[in-house]
Design a protein around this motif. Structure first.
Motif, short mmCIF file in Angstrom:
data_model
loop_
_atom_site.label_atom_id
_atom_site.label_comp_id
_atom_site.label_asym_id
_atom_site.label_seq_id
_atom_site.Cartn_x
_atom_site.Cartn_y
_atom_site.Cartn_z
N ASP A 209 3.45 4.66 37.10
CA ASP A 209 2.30 3.90 36.63
C ASP A 209 1.49 3.30 37.77
O ASP A 209 0.40 2.79 37.55
N LYS A 210 2.06 3.35 38.99
CA LYS A 210 1.42 2.69 40.13
C LYS A 210 1.49 3.63 41.33
O LYS A 210 2.37 3.52 42.17
N ARG A 336 -3.69 9.96 33.04
CA ARG A 336 -3.00 9.11 33.99
C ARG A 336 -3.84 7.89 34.38
O ARG A 336 -3.32 6.78 34.50
N VAL A 339 -3.73 5.11 31.83
CA VAL A 339 -2.41 4.49 31.83
C VAL A 339 -2.27 3.51 33.00
O VAL A 339 -1.63 2.45 32.88
N CYS A 340 -2.89 3.88 34.12
CA CYS A 340 -2.74 3.10 35.35
C CYS A 340 -3.94 2.17 35.60
O CYS A 340 -4.15 1.73 36.74
N TRP A 343 -3.31 -1.23 37.36
CA TRP A 343 -2.95 -1.03 38.77
C TRP A 343 -4.19 -0.67 39.59
O TRP A 343 -4.42 -1.23 40.67
#
Length: 610
Positions: A209-210, A336, A339-340, A343
């Motif tokens: 996630d990061k 992606r 989701v991130c 971050w």
């Protein structure tokens, strides 16, 4: 007229597309020099002031021209002088060929004048290929293989030619026993990892996630692909110093340089990420990478000899960065970035905050000029096609932190050898690679006194051969070997040892004017920006002598935001305050040298995240 071995060497270099050879004359290469006269200076012989500078110029030419750099030197001391520049090429993975003279074959083993065991001398630095030509028939294979090896392995190679062999009539190798024919072609090729390896890499990258990406000079030809995968992953991108021009600093998620000369956002990016993708970099300081076990890792590198080091990567992809990323990108989950998102936003906010801190640090008054301001003032004035070189020393801190690269800008420094004295000869080599682009060398006064001043003579000699004659040398004149001074204080807790650290106040601008260049002396902050503007508008090489304060410390990236802000607000209030703040900065800096350094606040941040 018969063709001599020396004539054929130059003919073969021309056939390989070599246009410049950087060197210094000597009787060990008299045969070659005579051949140059017969060849009407093709390829062009560029005369430096010292063979070490010839090697540095060849490295600069190769780095910025992305082609083979060639240097030439006489036997004995000339060959010895090449070594430092060749080691710079070796450690930064740059293709350079050294052609070196040797005493006559009849005198070998007789302790003759300038007889040095050159095979032993070059055994390490040119270990991928070093050979002596003893008969004419040997020549094409040896020279071709040296060039091919330099390109393929991105390394320095050496060809040694005794003086009497240079004068022999050239005869090609016949179709016969124990003869080795050769060919010129070096067709392009692309290394690619297997589909299975790419799928494994995608699984790792899709799991986090990061995401953090680290790029080096090996990513320079894959800018668009790096941008695409970074945006897909919602990743921040940190840059090793040799990759400073690999990606635009105008992108909001580019955190800048990494390591002791790096930025706080890059430090936090590595500290807090759960996934690491390294592209074309062998950044050596693992303490600035994620804590072992805290992040899953993938590495892409074209050199299998250099891959899999520095961090326990799960997947090591051996391949060309651009081609590998093109195959990897379709395997990345398209959602992606969303989701991130949290971050990604945090990374961008840290980058914006860092720029503010750097601007405030550069704005602090100093005695007489803040060295950070000198670099900061240059930043917005750089042309989009500028080539920037940095020497080693404290000036590299300001190069790393205050210059934002954009457009078609190029930049480099001695990344791995970190040798002093490369800034000016790099810029000269760059000018021969790109005579239509401006070059700017950022140099400390120690490096300038070591050899930069002499190479100004080279710049004066060849300035009329450059379509764009601008070569700007900015000298940070603080009369101190400043980086070593700070290292002494950090590692030894010792004050500056003046007999080793203090430098004379040389009038660099006056010296420049004495050899027909423009020289500008800057002693007040309000003169800094006009001086840069005047230099970039000039019609020839310019030296700017900036009188800077040696007491401004290069605060390390793992100093906290509060420490950086405190330093920015109070560094020069008075001697007592200055001493206190400097001590605070050095305490943070010294942690870099201790076990587990650089992660002192990881536990606190981890508990906050959980």
């Amino acid at each position: 007229m018969s063709v001599k071995v020396a004539d054929h060497i130059l003919e073969r270099l021309r056939a390989w597309g070599v246009e410049q050879v950087f060197g210094y004359p000597g009787d060990g290469i008299n045969g070659l020099l005579a051949a140059w006269g017969r060849a009407e200076d093709r390829p062009r012989f560029v005369q430096s002031r010292h063979e070490e500078m010839s090697a540095f110029q060849a490295v600069g030419y190769a780095k910025f021209g992305r082609r083979l750099g060639v240097c030439v030197a006489t036997s004995g001391p000339g060959a010895v002088h090449l070594l430092n520049g060749l080691y710079d090429a070796k450690l930064d993975h740059v293709p350079v060929l050294a052609i070196v003279g040797q005493t006559h074959r009849s005198a070998m083993g007789g302790s003759y004048q300038q007889e040095v065991d050159l095979h032993t001398l070059f055994k390490d630095v040119a270990g991928d290929f070093v050979e002596t030509v003893t008969v004419p028939e040997q020549l094409p294979n040896v020279l071709d293989r040296a060039i091919r090896t330099a390109y393929a392995r991105r390394c320095p190679t050496a060809v040694i030619v005794p003086g009497d062999v240079q004068e022999l009539e050239y005869t090609p190798p016949p179709h016969a026993f124990k003869m080795v024919p050769s060919s010129l072609d070096r067709s392009s090729w692309t290394a690619m990892p297997s589909p299975t390896a790419l799928e494994r890499a995608a699984e790792v990258l899709n799991s986090g996630d990061k995401a953090a990406i680290l790029v080096g000079q090996g990513a320079a030809g894959a800018r668009a692909e790096v941008e695409e995968i970074a945006e897909l992953l919602g990743a921040g991108v940190a840059k090793a110093l040799l990759g400073k021009d690999a990606l635009s600093d105008e992108l909001p998620y580019v955190t800048g340089s990494i390591g002791l000369l790096g930025t706080r956002p890059s430090y936090e990016l590595m500290r807090d990420c759960d996934t690491l993708l390294t592209i074309g970099s062998s950044f050596p300081y693992s303490q600035f990478l994620p804590e072992f076990g805290s992040a899953r890792g993938v590495q892409i590198d074209i050199d299998p000899h250099m891959i899999g080091m520095r961090y326990p990567y799960e997947v090591n992809l051996v391949g060309d960065a651009r081609a590998t990323l093109r195959e990897l990108i379709p395997l990345i989950d398209k959602d992606r970035r969303e989701v991130c998102r949290e971050w990604y936003d945090e990374v961008c906010a840290n980058v914006a905050r860092w720029h503010g801190v750097m601007e405030r640090r550069a704005g602090i008054s100093a005695d007489p000029i803040n060295p950070e301001y000198v670099a900061r003032a240059l930043d917005p004035l750089l042309p989009d096609n500028a080539i920037v070189t940095s020497d080693s020393g404290s000036v590299a801190n300001w190069f790393a932190r205050h210059l934002t690269f954009r457009g078609d800008m190029r930049a480099s420094l001695s990344g791995t050898l970190a040798t002093m004295g490369c800034g000016v000869p790099y810029a000269i080599g760059a000018k021969f690679a790109h005579p239509d682009r401006p070059a700017i060398a950022l140099v400390g006064d120690g490096a300038m006194q070591m050899n930069g001043m002499a190479e100004l003579i080279t710049a004066a000699k060849y300035r009329h051969r450059w379509d764009d004659p601008r070569l700007v040398v900015g000298v940070w004149n603080n009369q101190d070997l400043n980086q070593v001074t700070w290292e002494m204080r950090a590692m030894e807790g010792a004050p500056s040892f003046l007999p080793s650290q203090s430098l004379p106040d040389v009038r660099y601008a006056e010296f420049a004017r004495s050899i027909g260049l423009t020289g500008i002396r800057v002693e007040r902050p309000e003169e800094v920006e006009p001086a840069w503007r005047a230099a970039l508008d000039a019609s020839g090489p310019v030296v700017i002598d900036f009188r800077t304060d040696p007491a401004v410390p290069p605060i390390p990236p793992h100093a906290t935001w509060d420490q950086m802000e405190a330093t920015a607000s109070s560094i020069l209030k008075g001697d007592a305050d200055r001493a206190s703040v400097v001590k605070q900065g050095l305490k943070a800096k010294v942690q870099e040298f201790l076990p587990g350094a650089g992660h002192e606040d990881r536990g606190e941040r981890s508990s906050q995240r959980s």
